[in-house]
Motif scaffolding. Structure first.
Motif, mmCIF file in Angstrom:
data_model
loop_
_atom_site.group_PDB
_atom_site.id
_atom_site.type_symbol
_atom_site.label_atom_id
_atom_site.label_comp_id
_atom_site.label_asym_id
_atom_site.label_seq_id
_atom_site.Cartn_x
_atom_site.Cartn_y
_atom_site.Cartn_z
ATOM 1 N N ILE A 158 0.834 -1.208 0.000
ATOM 2 C CA ILE A 158 0.000 0.000 0.000
ATOM 3 C C ILE A 158 0.865 1.254 0.000
ATOM 4 O O ILE A 158 0.644 2.188 -0.778
ATOM 5 C CB ILE A 158 -0.947 -0.011 1.218
ATOM 6 N N LEU A 159 1.858 1.280 0.877
ATOM 7 C CA LEU A 159 2.728 2.454 0.967
ATOM 8 C C LEU A 159 3.496 2.670 -0.341
ATOM 9 O O LEU A 159 3.628 3.812 -0.808
ATOM 10 C CB LEU A 159 3.704 2.298 2.134
ATOM 11 N N ALA A 160 3.968 1.580 -0.928
ATOM 12 C CA ALA A 160 4.687 1.703 -2.195
ATOM 13 C C ALA A 160 3.767 2.211 -3.300
ATOM 14 O O ALA A 160 4.176 3.035 -4.132
ATOM 15 C CB ALA A 160 5.290 0.350 -2.584
ATOM 16 N N SER A 161 2.512 1.747 -3.311
ATOM 17 C CA SER A 161 1.567 2.189 -4.334
ATOM 18 C C SER A 161 1.269 3.676 -4.209
ATOM 19 O O SER A 161 1.174 4.386 -5.215
ATOM 20 C CB SER A 161 0.264 1.381 -4.238
ATOM 21 N N LEU A 162 1.118 4.163 -2.986
ATOM 22 C CA LEU A 162 0.887 5.591 -2.784
ATOM 23 C C LEU A 162 2.052 6.399 -3.337
ATOM 24 O O LEU A 162 1.858 7.412 -4.028
ATOM 25 C CB LEU A 162 0.699 5.890 -1.293
ATOM 26 N N GLN A 163 3.251 5.969 -3.045
ATOM 27 C CA GLN A 163 4.420 6.700 -3.521
ATOM 28 C C GLN A 163 4.534 6.625 -5.041
ATOM 29 O O GLN A 163 4.891 7.613 -5.694
ATOM 30 C CB GLN A 163 5.679 6.137 -2.860
ATOM 31 N N ARG A 164 4.226 5.463 -5.631
ATOM 32 C CA ARG A 164 4.287 5.332 -7.078
ATOM 33 C C ARG A 164 3.243 6.219 -7.752
ATOM 34 O O ARG A 164 3.426 6.642 -8.897
ATOM 35 C CB ARG A 164 4.095 3.867 -7.477
ATOM 36 N N CYS A 165 2.171 6.505 -7.034
ATOM 37 C CA CYS A 165 1.140 7.408 -7.567
ATOM 38 C C CYS A 165 1.468 8.875 -7.318
ATOM 39 O O CYS A 165 0.698 9.757 -7.694
ATOM 40 C CB CYS A 165 -0.212 7.080 -6.940
ATOM 41 N N GLY A 166 2.585 9.141 -6.663
ATOM 42 C CA GLY A 166 2.985 10.526 -6.423
ATOM 43 C C GLY A 166 2.413 11.130 -5.168
ATOM 44 O O GLY A 166 2.474 12.351 -4.984
ATOM 45 N N MET A 167 1.866 10.300 -4.273
ATOM 46 C CA MET A 167 1.320 10.791 -3.003
ATOM 47 C C MET A 167 2.335 10.534 -1.903
ATOM 48 O O MET A 167 2.608 9.372 -1.552
ATOM 49 C CB MET A 167 -0.017 10.111 -2.699
ATOM 50 N N HIS A 168 2.874 11.603 -1.343
ATOM 51 C CA HIS A 168 3.919 11.497 -0.331
ATOM 52 C C HIS A 168 3.403 12.076 0.988
ATOM 53 O O HIS A 168 2.921 13.203 1.043
ATOM 54 C CB HIS A 168 5.173 12.229 -0.794
ATOM 55 N N TRP A 169 3.487 11.279 2.033
ATOM 56 C CA TRP A 169 2.922 11.666 3.321
ATOM 57 C C TRP A 169 3.911 12.496 4.120
ATOM 58 O O TRP A 169 5.108 12.530 3.852
ATOM 59 C CB TRP A 169 2.515 10.417 4.103
ATOM 60 N N ASP A 170 3.366 13.146 5.141
ATOM 61 C CA ASP A 170 4.167 13.950 6.071
ATOM 62 C C ASP A 170 4.456 13.120 7.323
ATOM 63 O O ASP A 170 3.592 12.388 7.817
ATOM 64 C CB ASP A 170 3.426 15.231 6.451
ATOM 65 N N GLY A 171 5.651 13.268 7.852
ATOM 66 C CA GLY A 171 5.992 12.558 9.078
ATOM 67 C C GLY A 171 6.134 11.063 8.871
ATOM 68 O O GLY A 171 6.266 10.571 7.745
ATOM 69 N N ASP A 172 6.080 10.332 9.974
ATOM 70 C CA ASP A 172 6.239 8.881 9.942
ATOM 71 C C ASP A 172 4.885 8.194 9.803
ATOM 72 O O ASP A 172 3.883 8.659 10.359
ATOM 73 C CB ASP A 172 6.912 8.386 11.219
#
Length: 305
Positions: A60-74
């Motif tokens: 899930i985390l990898a998919s978010l990043q591959r879609c260009g969605m980068h979260w704040d913090g940990d």
């Protein structure tokens, strides 16, 4: 809440990879945070250990990043925060009571109420005044006021004014399940409070849960976030798109740019955004002002700190 810095979140359950329905919720929450100049947190809601799929959280985390969605913090995981739920349970004190009813017994009681003309299928309060002789505690329930009823009103940024009589429509609800796992209603409230979440953007399938969460916020002395429940994606049978209804993962490992046409643009169209882009970076440059325009078209001028 409007004077506080915006903090939003996306909280997926690691029961499998993201599908289009979960991407829609992630995209809406991400865009809303960006339009308001706020933070976007990611929290993995893995408290239901029996349904977790190994490795799904990392997918899930990898998919978010591959879609260009980068979260704040940990990123946070609910299973690392259970001490907070224990503390909340202690704070609720006498509002909590043990329940010895099985699901079958509750269903039978609800069926009798329905046959007697009561249209609301609620927990009948069997164990509210104590366990019957010979019964053992299974779940823990939160006692809801009887006189007067517990009626919660709130404004949803999409659905408008919402009201629910929790006493009549839900009854005393579970905060710790018979299998020992924490119930979603308690865990999500405690997490949102601990992380200072000011704005919750999620699927409309959770709209009915919101009054219970607001009631818990009131009991625990936590601030009430703003809510925006977006429509959910459904399949050909009209069922909510989910892993249980056979939803397929949108990220199958192809090149990241392939996600633009297969996932991002369809999700944006579902949200009512007219976005044209030839790359993921260009997509977000266009989608953020498109979300801003959508909010303004509905009479909402985004607040920025």
């Amino acid at each position: 809440m409007q004077n506080l810095p915006y903090i939003g979140r996306f909280a997926p359950s690691p029961t499998g990879p993201l599908h289009l329905g979960s991407l829609v919720a992630a995209m809406a929450s991400y865009l809303d945070a960006k339009v308001h100049g706020g933070q976007w947190l990611v929290r993995v809601e893995d408290v239901d250990r029996d349904r977790n799929v190994a490795g799904a959280d990392q997918h899930i985390l990898a998919s978010l990043q591959r879609c260009g969605m980068h979260w704040d913090g940990d990123v946070t995981w609910q299973t690392q925060r259970e001490h907070l739920y224990d503390a909340a349970l202690r704070e609720l004190g006498a509002n909590i009571y043990p329940c010895g009813c099985s699901r079958r017994e509750i269903a039978d009681s609800q069926l009798r109420l329905s046959q007697a003309g009561n249209p609301n299928l609620v927990y009948p309060g069997t164990c509210r005044n104590g366990l019957a002789p010979g019964r053992t505690a299974r779940a823990l329930r939160l006692r809801t006021p009887q006189e007067p009823h517990c009626i919660v009103h709130f404004h949803d940024r999409f659905a408008g004014d919402v009201s629910q009589d929790i006493t009549a429509e839900v009854g005393d609800f579970v905060v710790r399940r018979a299998d020992g796992f924490w119930a979603y209603q308690l865990a999500v409230v405690v997490d949102d409070g601990a992380q200072g979440i000011t704005d919750i953007v999620r699927g409309a399938d959770l709209l009915d849960s919101t009054p219970r969460q607001i009631f818990l916020q009131q009991l625990l002395g936590l601030p009430q976030p703003r809510y925006l429940h977006v429509p959910v994606v459904v399949n050909e049978d009209g069922e909510k798109l989910s892993k249980q209804t056979g939803a397929q993962a949108f990220d199958t490992g192809a090149a990241a740019d392939a996600l633009l046409d297969s996932a991002l643009l369809p999700a944006a169209r579902f949200l009512g955004l007219e976005v044209q882009a030839d790359s993921i970076d260009a997509f977000w440059r266009a989608a953020i002002p498109a979300w801003d325009a959508l909010l303004r078209a509905h009479g909402e001028a985004p607040h920025r700190p």
